[in-house]
Design a protein around this motif. Structure first.
Motif, PDB file in Angstrom:
ATOM      1  N   HIS A  58      21.830 -18.453  12.629  1.00  0.00           N
ATOM      2  CA  HIS A  58      20.817 -19.119  14.003  1.00  0.00           C
ATOM      3  C   HIS A  58      19.938 -18.101  14.794  1.00  0.00           C
ATOM      4  O   HIS A  58      20.389 -17.324  15.389  1.00  0.00           O
ATOM      5  CB  HIS A  58      21.642 -20.180  14.487  1.00  0.00           C
ATOM      6  CG  HIS A  58      22.287 -21.400  14.140  1.00  0.00           C
ATOM      7  ND1 HIS A  58      22.313 -21.966  14.902  1.00  0.00           N
ATOM      8  CD2 HIS A  58      23.697 -21.128  13.676  1.00  0.00           C
ATOM      9  CE1 HIS A  58      22.885 -23.211  14.278  1.00  0.00           C
ATOM     10  NE2 HIS A  58      23.708 -22.535  13.048  1.00  0.00           N
ATOM     11  N   THR A  81      26.065 -18.611  14.656  1.00  0.00           N
ATOM     12  CA  THR A  81      25.123 -19.148  16.058  1.00  0.00           C
ATOM     13  C   THR A  81      24.601 -17.971  17.367  1.00  0.00           C
ATOM     14  O   THR A  81      23.935 -18.320  18.063  1.00  0.00           O
ATOM     15  CB  THR A  81      25.864 -20.026  16.871  1.00  0.00           C
ATOM     16  OG1 THR A  81      27.720 -19.753  17.673  1.00  0.00           O
ATOM     17  CG2 THR A  81      26.665 -21.460  15.759  1.00  0.00           C
ATOM     18  N   ASP A  82      25.147 -17.203  17.091  1.00  0.00           N
ATOM     19  CA  ASP A  82      24.385 -16.142  18.142  1.00  0.00           C
ATOM     20  C   ASP A  82      23.358 -14.384  17.404  1.00  0.00           C
ATOM     21  O   ASP A  82      23.610 -14.478  17.524  1.00  0.00           O
ATOM     22  CB  ASP A  82      25.535 -15.341  19.020  1.00  0.00           C
ATOM     23  CG  ASP A  82      26.325 -16.460  20.339  1.00  0.00           C
ATOM     24  OD1 ASP A  82      25.955 -17.274  20.538  1.00  0.00           O
ATOM     25  OD2 ASP A  82      27.604 -16.047  19.506  1.00  0.00           O
ATOM     26  N   LYS A 132      29.073 -19.237  10.085  1.00  0.00           N
ATOM     27  CA  LYS A 132      27.767 -19.930  11.031  1.00  0.00           C
ATOM     28  C   LYS A 132      28.213 -18.834  12.024  1.00  0.00           C
ATOM     29  O   LYS A 132      28.071 -19.164  13.271  1.00  0.00           O
ATOM     30  CB  LYS A 132      28.476 -21.304  11.329  1.00  0.00           C
ATOM     31  CG  LYS A 132      27.511 -22.105  11.898  1.00  0.00           C
ATOM     32  CD  LYS A 132      27.955 -23.257  12.168  1.00  0.00           C
ATOM     33  CE  LYS A 132      27.001 -23.530  13.252  1.00  0.00           C
ATOM     34  NZ  LYS A 132      27.507 -25.745  13.408  1.00  0.00           N
ATOM     35  N   GLU A 152      24.879 -19.065   7.663  1.00  0.00           N
ATOM     36  CA  GLU A 152      23.800 -19.929   7.991  1.00  0.00           C
ATOM     37  C   GLU A 152      23.467 -19.461   9.425  1.00  0.00           C
ATOM     38  O   GLU A 152      24.130 -18.863  10.055  1.00  0.00           O
ATOM     39  CB  GLU A 152      24.638 -20.703   8.638  1.00  0.00           C
ATOM     40  CG  GLU A 152      23.852 -21.577   8.973  1.00  0.00           C
ATOM     41  CD  GLU A 152      24.574 -23.264   9.894  1.00  0.00           C
ATOM     42  OE1 GLU A 152      24.811 -23.464  10.670  1.00  0.00           O
ATOM     43  OE2 GLU A 152      24.919 -24.163   9.133  1.00  0.00           O
ATOM     44  N   GLU A 190      17.588 -27.468  14.012  1.00  0.00           N
ATOM     45  CA  GLU A 190      19.435 -27.865  14.926  1.00  0.00           C
ATOM     46  C   GLU A 190      18.575 -29.295  15.690  1.00  0.00           C
ATOM     47  O   GLU A 190      19.358 -29.978  15.616  1.00  0.00           O
ATOM     48  CB  GLU A 190      19.509 -26.937  15.815  1.00  0.00           C
ATOM     49  CG  GLU A 190      19.980 -25.376  15.059  1.00  0.00           C
ATOM     50  CD  GLU A 190      20.351 -24.791  16.465  1.00  0.00           C
ATOM     51  OE1 GLU A 190      21.427 -25.081  16.977  1.00  0.00           O
ATOM     52  OE2 GLU A 190      19.829 -23.464  16.595  1.00  0.00           O
ATOM     53  N   GLN A 221      25.856 -11.313  16.061  1.00  0.00           N
ATOM     54  CA  GLN A 221      27.012 -11.896  15.523  1.00  0.00           C
ATOM     55  C   GLN A 221      27.705 -11.422  14.778  1.00  0.00           C
ATOM     56  O   GLN A 221      29.327 -10.643  13.945  1.00  0.00           O
ATOM     57  CB  GLN A 221      27.372 -13.261  15.699  1.00  0.00           C
ATOM     58  CG  GLN A 221      28.516 -13.468  15.228  1.00  0.00           C
ATOM     59  CD  GLN A 221      28.520 -15.896  15.935  1.00  0.00           C
ATOM     60  OE1 GLN A 221      27.546 -16.204  15.698  1.00  0.00           O
ATOM     61  NE2 GLN A 221      29.746 -15.687  16.779  1.00  0.00           N
TER      62      GLN A 221
END
Length: 392
Positions: free
Chosen positions: A310, A285-286, A283, A308, A341, A290
């Protein structure tokens, strides 16, 4: 004491988004043969879904026959196999005449005939009630004639219970007695890699319908290793040897060793498997930086990966190509945008009772059917038990 090895749900021929799993299956067979030898196993139970389709690839069939030859060791170690919902029953059992010489029994379609196997090294007999996948068509019954859905469920459950009773009626307490089948028992925890229509609906059987006069029930169909609660005798799903969907991320795979003596309940232990690649979820998120950081660290190098991502913008084809070139194990990359989100937070904040969420899920998965109150109660029991364990 007789020692059994219980395994199921090999799904030979299955791919993961087009990725070939044959090398992992080959490694699993190597590991399985080693376990059978190291654990001094007397007989092997394979509870269905040998193949992933009714028309498996030739390489998968060759691997299956090779695995039987290696496991049986020229007939020294008997093997009992039943078909699952993914297997073609006649095709699977076509080699039965040849297999008999190796002490291998293959049961393709449901019948009332038990299997009797001398375990010469232990001077006893292993009796098996092998109920191959009991679909409505394979039972050659038209349960839909019962009318109401509740009556259909009752008729199916009762038919399975009676078949177990009839097969095990001749079993002696002075011998080792087990049953095996490929079906869904109410209360079992499923994953996304089983077919939803078979996880509930017509093909659900109560745990209390498992036979009482056996010492162990070996089950196939659910891919998570697990005990079946409320059954009258030790009953277990061995689980699949490989993870087949990302819903299984984080779950260890194993086979089950069963120790059983005449007249006594079976004792089981899990033998962990290491041959299959784990399925993991990233995941990010960054965003892309990342992911690149994790790749530089060598994170999950030998794994299948679902990402996933983001991000504010869709990744370019070049970005995706570079990621997969550097990490061939990347299976999917799912962009998540800020508006997604926000929408997810709104949906998750709705105050919907958990039993109602289960009823809605069940209805979607079964094409509009409503779950029995007993099944809802079992679901709530599992949720409550999980919450209690997490609170301990």
């Amino acid at each position: 004491m007789v020692r059994l090895l219980h395994t199921a749900d090999w799904h030979l021929g299955r791919t993961l988004e087009g990725r070939d799993r044959l090398p992992e299956h080959e490694a699993f067979i190597d590991e399985l043969v080693t376990i059978a030898r190291d654990e001094d196993v007397d007989a092997v139970l394979i509870a269905g879904d040998i193949y992933d389709s009714v028309n498996p690839p030739a390489a998968s069939e060759a691997l299956f026959y090779e695995s039987l030859a290696r496991l049986s060791e020229g007939g020294k170690r008997p093997i009992v196999i039943i078909s699952g919902n993914h297997d073609h029953p006649d095709r699977l059992a076509a080699a039965q005449k040849l297999a008999e010489a190796q002490e291998i029994t293959i049961v393709g379609t449901p019948s009332l005939t038990p299997v009797r196997i001398p375990i010469r090294a232990k001077d006893t007999v292993l009796n098996v009630a092998p109920l191959a996948y009991p679909s409505e068509s394979r039972l050659n019954e038209c349960l839909s004639d019962q009318g109401e859905e509740e009556l259909i469920l009752e008729a199916y459950d009762e038919r399975v219970r009676r078949m177990f009773q009839q097969m095990s009626a001749s079993f002696s307490e002075k011998e080792v007695n087990v049953a095996m089948s490929h079906l869904f028992v109410a209360g079992g925890k499923a994953t996304e890699s089983e077919r939803p229509i078979e996880v509930g609906g017509t093909y659900t059987v109560r745990a209390t319908s498992m036979p009482e006069n056996v010492q162990y029930v070996a089950l196939g169909h659910l891919h998570r290793p697990q005990e079946v609660k409320h059954a009258p005798t030790p009953t277990r799903y061995s689980g699949s040897p490989l993870a087949f969907s990302f819903s299984e991320a984080g779950y260890s795979k194993s086979v089950t060793i069963v120790d059983v003596e005449p007249g006594k309940p079976a004792e089981t232990k899990d033998i962990p498997l290491s041959s299959g690649f784990p399925l993991v979820r990233w995941k990010a998120t960054d965003g892309l930086p990342q992911i690149h950081q994790w790749m530089d660290e060598g994170r999950d190098k030998q794994a299948w990966i679902d990402i996933e991502l983001h991000t504010d913008h869709s990744p370019s084809m070049e970005d995706i190509h570079q990621l997969r070139k550097a990490y061939p194990g990347i299976v999917t990359i799912r962009p998540v945008f800020p508006e997604d989100e926000t929408r997810e937070k709104v949906v998750s904040s709705r105050d919907v009772p958990i039993d109602e969420l289960f009823r809605q899920f069940y209805s979607r998965q079964t094409g509009g059917s409503k779950p029995e109150d007993e099944l809802v109660d079992l679901f709530l029991d599992i949720v409550n038990e999980t919450e209690t364990e997490e609170g301990d």
